[in-house]
Design a protein around this motif. Structure first.
Motif, short mmCIF file in Angstrom:
data_model
loop_
_atom_site.label_atom_id
_atom_site.label_comp_id
_atom_site.label_asym_id
_atom_site.label_seq_id
_atom_site.Cartn_x
_atom_site.Cartn_y
_atom_site.Cartn_z
N VAL A 11 41.35 77.49 42.48
CA VAL A 11 41.72 76.73 41.28
C VAL A 11 40.88 75.47 41.20
O VAL A 11 40.40 74.96 42.20
N ARG A 12 40.70 74.97 39.98
CA ARG A 12 40.03 73.69 39.74
C ARG A 12 41.09 72.74 39.22
O ARG A 12 41.77 73.02 38.23
N LEU A 14 42.79 69.81 37.31
CA LEU A 14 42.55 69.09 36.06
C LEU A 14 43.02 67.64 36.16
O LEU A 14 42.61 66.80 35.36
N ILE A 42 49.09 75.89 37.82
CA ILE A 42 48.61 76.37 36.52
C ILE A 42 49.72 76.25 35.47
O ILE A 42 49.48 75.80 34.35
N GLY A 45 50.10 72.83 34.14
CA GLY A 45 48.92 72.30 33.46
C GLY A 45 48.10 71.38 34.34
O GLY A 45 47.29 70.61 33.83
N ALA A 47 46.11 72.53 36.88
CA ALA A 47 44.93 73.22 37.38
C ALA A 47 44.62 74.42 36.49
O ALA A 47 45.44 74.83 35.68
N GLU A 48 43.41 74.96 36.67
CA GLU A 48 43.01 76.17 35.99
C GLU A 48 42.38 77.12 37.01
O GLU A 48 41.90 76.68 38.05
N ARG A 49 42.39 78.40 36.69
CA ARG A 49 41.79 79.36 37.60
C ARG A 49 40.29 79.10 37.69
O ARG A 49 39.65 78.78 36.71
N ALA A 50 39.75 79.29 38.89
CA ALA A 50 38.33 79.05 39.10
C ALA A 50 37.63 80.28 39.67
O ALA A 50 36.53 80.17 40.19
#
Length: 56
Positions: A11-12, A14, A42, A45, A47-50
């Motif tokens: 994950v990245r 945010l 996720i 809100g 992090a997002e999938r990487a």
């Protein structure tokens, strides 16, 4: 006895996130986290999938 494997997902972040013991992880960091933690970050809100798309 069988060994339970934990699945990890990249994950990245945010937003800055605090890990255990008060360690701050800055936004933009790529992390491999357990699947449950990835789903939580996720959904909130944070992090997002990487992971790469299929075929990349």
């Amino acid at each position: 006895m069988t060994e339970v494997k934990t699945k990890y997902l990249p994950v990245r972040l945010l937003y800055d996130t605090w890990a255990t013991e008060g360690h701050r992880v800055p936004a933009g960091t790529l992390l491999d986290v357990p699947l449950d933690a990835a789903k939580f970050l996720i959904a909130k809100g944070k992090a997002e999938r990487a992971d790469p798309l299929p075929g990349e």
